[in-house]
Design a protein around this motif. Structure first.
Motif, PDB file in Angstrom:
ATOM      1  N   VAL A 143      60.939  31.868 -13.079  1.00 21.66           N
ATOM      2  CA  VAL A 143      60.874  32.347 -12.184  1.00 21.66           C
ATOM      3  C   VAL A 143      59.198  32.991 -11.357  1.00 21.66           C
ATOM      4  CG1 VAL A 143      61.253  32.708  -9.699  1.00 21.66           C
ATOM      5  CG2 VAL A 143      62.536  31.335 -11.328  1.00 21.66           C
ATOM      6  N   THR A 144      59.382  34.205 -11.920  1.00 17.14           N
ATOM      7  CA  THR A 144      58.429  35.767 -11.581  1.00 17.14           C
ATOM      8  C   THR A 144      56.684  35.010 -11.899  1.00 17.14           C
ATOM      9  OG1 THR A 144      59.630  37.300 -11.493  1.00 17.14           O
ATOM     10  CG2 THR A 144      58.040  37.941 -11.292  1.00 17.14           C
ATOM     11  N   LEU A 145      57.346  34.599 -13.267  1.00 15.23           N
ATOM     12  CA  LEU A 145      55.747  33.969 -13.731  1.00 15.23           C
ATOM     13  C   LEU A 145      55.067  32.671 -12.702  1.00 15.23           C
ATOM     14  CD1 LEU A 145      56.158  33.886 -17.512  1.00 15.23           C
ATOM     15  CD2 LEU A 145      54.704  35.506 -16.350  1.00 15.23           C
ATOM     16  N   ALA A 146      56.288  32.194 -12.077  1.00 11.74           N
ATOM     17  CA  ALA A 146      55.686  30.611 -11.262  1.00 11.74           C
ATOM     18  C   ALA A 146      55.381  31.876  -9.996  1.00 11.74           C
ATOM     19  CB  ALA A 146      56.772  29.649 -11.209  1.00 11.74           C
ATOM     20  N   TYR A 147      55.726  32.119  -9.515  1.00 16.27           N
ATOM     21  CA  TYR A 147      55.293  33.041  -8.091  1.00 16.27           C
ATOM     22  C   TYR A 147      54.281  33.730  -8.545  1.00 16.27           C
ATOM     23  CZ  TYR A 147      59.663  31.733  -6.140  1.00 16.27           C
ATOM     24  OH  TYR A 147      61.105  30.467  -6.118  1.00 16.27           O
ATOM     25  N   PHE A 148      54.426  35.080  -9.790  1.00 13.50           N
ATOM     26  CA  PHE A 148      53.118  35.678  -8.665  1.00 13.50           C
ATOM     27  C   PHE A 148      51.840  35.600 -10.254  1.00 13.50           C
ATOM     28  CE2 PHE A 148      56.912  38.060  -7.393  1.00 13.50           C
ATOM     29  CZ  PHE A 148      56.420  38.082  -6.335  1.00 13.50           C
ATOM     30  N   VAL A 149      51.678  34.662 -10.392  1.00 14.93           N
ATOM     31  CA  VAL A 149      51.128  34.512 -12.497  1.00 14.93           C
ATOM     32  C   VAL A 149      50.491  33.068 -11.529  1.00 14.93           C
ATOM     33  CG1 VAL A 149      50.503  34.624 -14.794  1.00 14.93           C
ATOM     34  CG2 VAL A 149      51.197  36.296 -13.140  1.00 14.93           C
ATOM     35  N   PHE A 150      51.256  32.235 -11.922  1.00 14.16           N
ATOM     36  CA  PHE A 150      51.012  30.842 -11.938  1.00 14.16           C
ATOM     37  C   PHE A 150      50.464  29.579 -10.356  1.00 14.16           C
ATOM     38  CE2 PHE A 150      51.973  25.770 -10.291  1.00 14.16           C
ATOM     39  CZ  PHE A 150      51.718  25.556 -11.193  1.00 14.16           C
ATOM     40  N   LEU A 151      50.705  30.671  -9.165  1.00 10.72           N
ATOM     41  CA  LEU A 151      50.390  30.311  -7.921  1.00 10.72           C
ATOM     42  C   LEU A 151      49.310  31.505  -7.602  1.00 10.72           C
ATOM     43  CD1 LEU A 151      53.873  30.120  -5.748  1.00 10.72           C
ATOM     44  CD2 LEU A 151      52.480  27.647  -6.608  1.00 10.72           C
ATOM     45  N   PRO A 152      49.310  32.132  -8.015  1.00 13.34           N
ATOM     46  CA  PRO A 152      47.974  32.672  -7.338  1.00 13.34           C
ATOM     47  C   PRO A 152      46.569  32.559  -8.079  1.00 13.34           C
ATOM     48  CG  PRO A 152      49.653  34.682  -7.908  1.00 13.34           C
ATOM     49  CD  PRO A 152      50.252  32.796  -7.863  1.00 13.34           C
ATOM     50  N   VAL A 153      46.795  32.128 -10.010  1.00 11.32           N
ATOM     51  CA  VAL A 153      45.701  31.302 -10.334  1.00 11.32           C
ATOM     52  C   VAL A 153      45.659  30.220 -10.202  1.00 11.32           C
ATOM     53  CG1 VAL A 153      45.289  30.679 -12.723  1.00 11.32           C
ATOM     54  CG2 VAL A 153      45.969  32.442 -11.918  1.00 11.32           C
ATOM     55  N   LEU A 154      46.590  29.860  -9.529  1.00 13.79           N
ATOM     56  CA  LEU A 154      46.004  27.843  -8.918  1.00 13.79           C
ATOM     57  C   LEU A 154      45.736  28.056  -7.638  1.00 13.79           C
ATOM     58  CD1 LEU A 154      46.717  24.844 -10.418  1.00 13.79           C
ATOM     59  CD2 LEU A 154      48.296  24.675  -8.162  1.00 13.79           C
ATOM     60  N   TYR A 155      45.803  29.136  -6.640  1.00 12.45           N
ATOM     61  CA  TYR A 155      45.270  28.839  -5.407  1.00 12.45           C
ATOM     62  C   TYR A 155      43.314  29.367  -5.686  1.00 12.45           C
ATOM     63  CZ  TYR A 155      44.459  30.174  -0.726  1.00 12.45           C
ATOM     64  OH  TYR A 155      43.819  30.715   0.834  1.00 12.45           O
ATOM     65  N   ALA A 210      47.287  19.679  -2.378  1.00  8.95           N
ATOM     66  CA  ALA A 210      47.819  19.365  -3.145  1.00  8.95           C
ATOM     67  C   ALA A 210      48.833  20.837  -3.885  1.00  8.95           C
ATOM     68  CB  ALA A 210      46.672  19.074  -4.970  1.00  8.95           C
ATOM     69  N   PHE A 211      47.779  21.910  -3.550  1.00  7.10           N
ATOM     70  CA  PHE A 211      48.465  23.107  -3.229  1.00  7.10           C
ATOM     71  C   PHE A 211      49.608  23.679  -2.511  1.00  7.10           C
ATOM     72  CE2 PHE A 211      48.748  27.764  -2.552  1.00  7.10           C
ATOM     73  CZ  PHE A 211      48.904  28.415  -3.796  1.00  7.10           C
ATOM     74  N   LEU A 212      49.473  23.618  -1.601  1.00  7.05           N
ATOM     75  CA  LEU A 212      51.397  23.387  -0.833  1.00  7.05           C
ATOM     76  C   LEU A 212      52.241  22.279  -1.193  1.00  7.05           C
ATOM     77  CD1 LEU A 212      48.869  23.084   2.922  1.00  7.05           C
ATOM     78  CD2 LEU A 212      50.142  25.005   2.134  1.00  7.05           C
ATOM     79  N   ILE A 213      51.699  21.035  -1.924  1.00  8.43           N
ATOM     80  CA  ILE A 213      52.925  20.592  -2.327  1.00  8.43           C
ATOM     81  C   ILE A 213      53.304  21.409  -3.091  1.00  8.43           C
ATOM     82  CG2 ILE A 213      53.597  18.766  -3.717  1.00  8.43           C
ATOM     83  CD1 ILE A 213      51.426  17.027  -1.585  1.00  8.43           C
ATOM     84  N   VAL A 214      52.594  21.882  -4.377  1.00  9.32           N
ATOM     85  CA  VAL A 214      52.478  22.480  -5.142  1.00  9.32           C
ATOM     86  C   VAL A 214      53.303  24.073  -5.456  1.00  9.32           C
ATOM     87  CG1 VAL A 214      52.198  23.829  -7.455  1.00  9.32           C
ATOM     88  CG2 VAL A 214      51.089  21.566  -6.970  1.00  9.32           C
ATOM     89  N   PHE A 273      41.544  28.613  -8.442  1.00  6.04           N
ATOM     90  CA  PHE A 273      40.123  27.583  -9.015  1.00  6.04           C
ATOM     91  C   PHE A 273      40.595  26.286  -8.145  1.00  6.04           C
ATOM     92  CE2 PHE A 273      41.769  29.674 -12.773  1.00  6.04           C
ATOM     93  CZ  PHE A 273      40.368  29.701 -13.435  1.00  6.04           C
ATOM     94  N   TRP A 274      41.616  26.677  -6.436  1.00 11.82           N
ATOM     95  CA  TRP A 274      41.762  24.885  -5.931  1.00 11.82           C
ATOM     96  C   TRP A 274      41.589  24.945  -5.458  1.00 11.82           C
ATOM     97  CZ3 TRP A 274      46.995  22.100  -7.506  1.00 11.82           C
ATOM     98  CH2 TRP A 274      47.434  21.329  -8.684  1.00 11.82           C
ATOM     99  N   ILE A 275      41.592  26.486  -4.204  1.00 10.83           N
ATOM    100  CA  ILE A 275      41.216  27.072  -2.793  1.00 10.83           C
ATOM    101  C   ILE A 275      40.067  27.943  -2.661  1.00 10.83           C
ATOM    102  CG2 ILE A 275      41.873  27.720  -0.516  1.00 10.83           C
ATOM    103  CD1 ILE A 275      43.812  25.879  -1.150  1.00 10.83           C
ATOM    104  N   ILE A 276      39.949  28.116  -3.439  1.00 14.74           N
ATOM    105  CA  ILE A 276      39.099  29.825  -3.738  1.00 14.74           C
ATOM    106  C   ILE A 276      37.674  29.331  -4.190  1.00 14.74           C
ATOM    107  CG2 ILE A 276      37.798  32.137  -3.805  1.00 14.74           C
ATOM    108  CD1 ILE A 276      41.109  33.164  -3.680  1.00 14.74           C
ATOM    109  N   GLN A 277      38.336  28.922  -5.742  1.00 17.39           N
ATOM    110  CA  GLN A 277      36.570  27.929  -6.124  1.00 17.39           C
ATOM    111  C   GLN A 277      36.176  26.506  -5.610  1.00 17.39           C
ATOM    112  OE1 GLN A 277      35.001  29.433  -9.059  1.00 17.39           O
ATOM    113  NE2 GLN A 277      35.757  31.172  -8.201  1.00 17.39           N
TER     114      GLN A 277
END
Length: 356
Positions: free
Chosen positions: A52-64, A10-14, A66-70
């Motif tokens: 776009v900056t918020l998506a690249y450097f805030v949204f994706l790292p936060v998503l990563y 799901a993260f790869l797709i997002v 919770f979805w991958i690390i946690q």
């Protein structure tokens, strides 16, 4: 499919969607404005760039996180992967006025290339030495790497020995792929106990993959050649080089998905995942039928319903994605063609445990 795997996909797709949509929204140039939140938000070009900056450097790292690390219980430093990827995309997609600030990514390419050249030379030497030594090996070279790091510290998450083992296993995949891809190197391999039900064990699967690799190789060359023929040749070569790994994937899945080496049970979930289980750590082995729906939150190797269930005395380690993902499991379900063979091997261990 287990929850961590679902979230990785799901993260790869997002992430792919974010990067693609971001390139559509980013303007080519930015007008000069007075820097304040009101003026930035009032201008469509600056507003799109901010989002776009918020998506690249805030949204994706936060998503990563919770979805991958946690959820996947991975190391925190892997956040650098998504931040580096976002920086690389920003360098080549942002308006020139802002892309300048991500120039450090291009400066890094020179030391990275130098390091990669050294690694490639060392890797070539390692491959030649490993392949020469593989003439007499009776099993996967990665197992022999595991044996070098045996000890309690290896199983402690974040320990120095655990990190060394993960790195060693990552590099061991290279000689191991040649070991399995060339039948002569694996002629002394111990025979398999059973075969997992895998698509990758079918001739049509490897045929389609090889055809797809040829097409992608040619397409990548055509796409890059206009920009740089040298880079195009390098990229196309690296893409086509994957054929060795996919042939190894086919032979592992077909012949060596489950086998016994010394007092350990080796299970290869195709080429991309492996676990080595000491027989003494198997508390119970059951044969029966477990539907894919009932095992979706557990480790289930093979397609269709599982017919073998392994319960362990202590948690066992599963290495996937070239040992970049390390997970612990206390139960394992298998879909194999010969469950009785596994039962015969593990029955003495169970009898010993019961008598004790």
């Amino acid at each position: 499919m287990r929850k961590p795997v679902k979230y990785r996909i799901a993260f790869l797709i997002v992430a792919a969607a974010c990067f693609y949509v971001g390139t559509l929204f980013l303007p080519e140039t930015l007008p000069d404005i007075t820097f304040s939140f009101e003026s930035i938000w009032a201008n469509a070009h600056w507003r799109n760039t901010l989002l776009v900056t918020l998506a690249y450097f805030v949204f994706l790292p936060v998503l990563y996180y919770f979805w991958i690390i946690q959820i996947g219980n991975q190391a925190l430093w892997k956040l650098l992967l998504v931040l580096s990827l976002s920086s690389l995309v920003a360098r080549y997609n942002y308006p020139e006025h802002l892309a300048y600030y991500f120039e450090f990514i291009t400066y890094l390419k020179y030391p990275i290339i130098a390091v990669l050249m050294v690694i490639e030379i060392l890797l070539l030497v390692t491959i030649v030495k490993a392949l020469w030594g593989a003439r007499k090996l009776s099993g996967d070279p990665r197992i022999h790497m595991l044996e070098q790091y045996e000890g309690d510290d290896v199983y402690e998450k974040g320990s120095k020995e655990a990190k060394k083992l993960e790195l060693a296993l990552m590099f061991a995949h290279e000689p191991a792929s040649w070991y399995y891809a060339i039948p002569r190197f694996s002629r002394n391999h111990v025979p398999g106990l059973a075969n997992l039900s895998l698509w990758s064990a079918q001739w049509w699967h490897v045929s389609l993959v090889c055809i797809a690799l040829v097409i992608v190789t040619y397409a990548s060359y055509l796409a890059i050649a206009l920009w740089s023929e040298t880079v195009a040749i390098v990229v196309a070569t690296l893409v086509f080089y994957l054929i060795v790994m996919f042939i190894a994937n086919y032979r592992v899945s077909k012949h060596y998905s489950v086998y016994l080496i010394k007092d350990k049970l080796m299970v290869n979930n195709s080429w991309w995942g492996m676990t080595v289980i000491p027989l003494s750590d198997i508390q119970q082995l059951e044969t029966g039928s477990w539907t894919a729906a009932s095992t979706k939150e557990h480790f289930h190797f093979g397609r269709g319903n599982a017919n073998v269930k392994l319960t362990f005395v202590s948690e066992q380690t599963y290495y996937s994605g070239f040992a970049t993902f390390v997970e612990q499991m206390d139960t394992l379900y298998l879909s194999v063609d010969e469950p009785s063979a596994l039962l015969e091997i593990c029955q003495p261990q169970q009898d010993t445990a019961l008598s004790a």
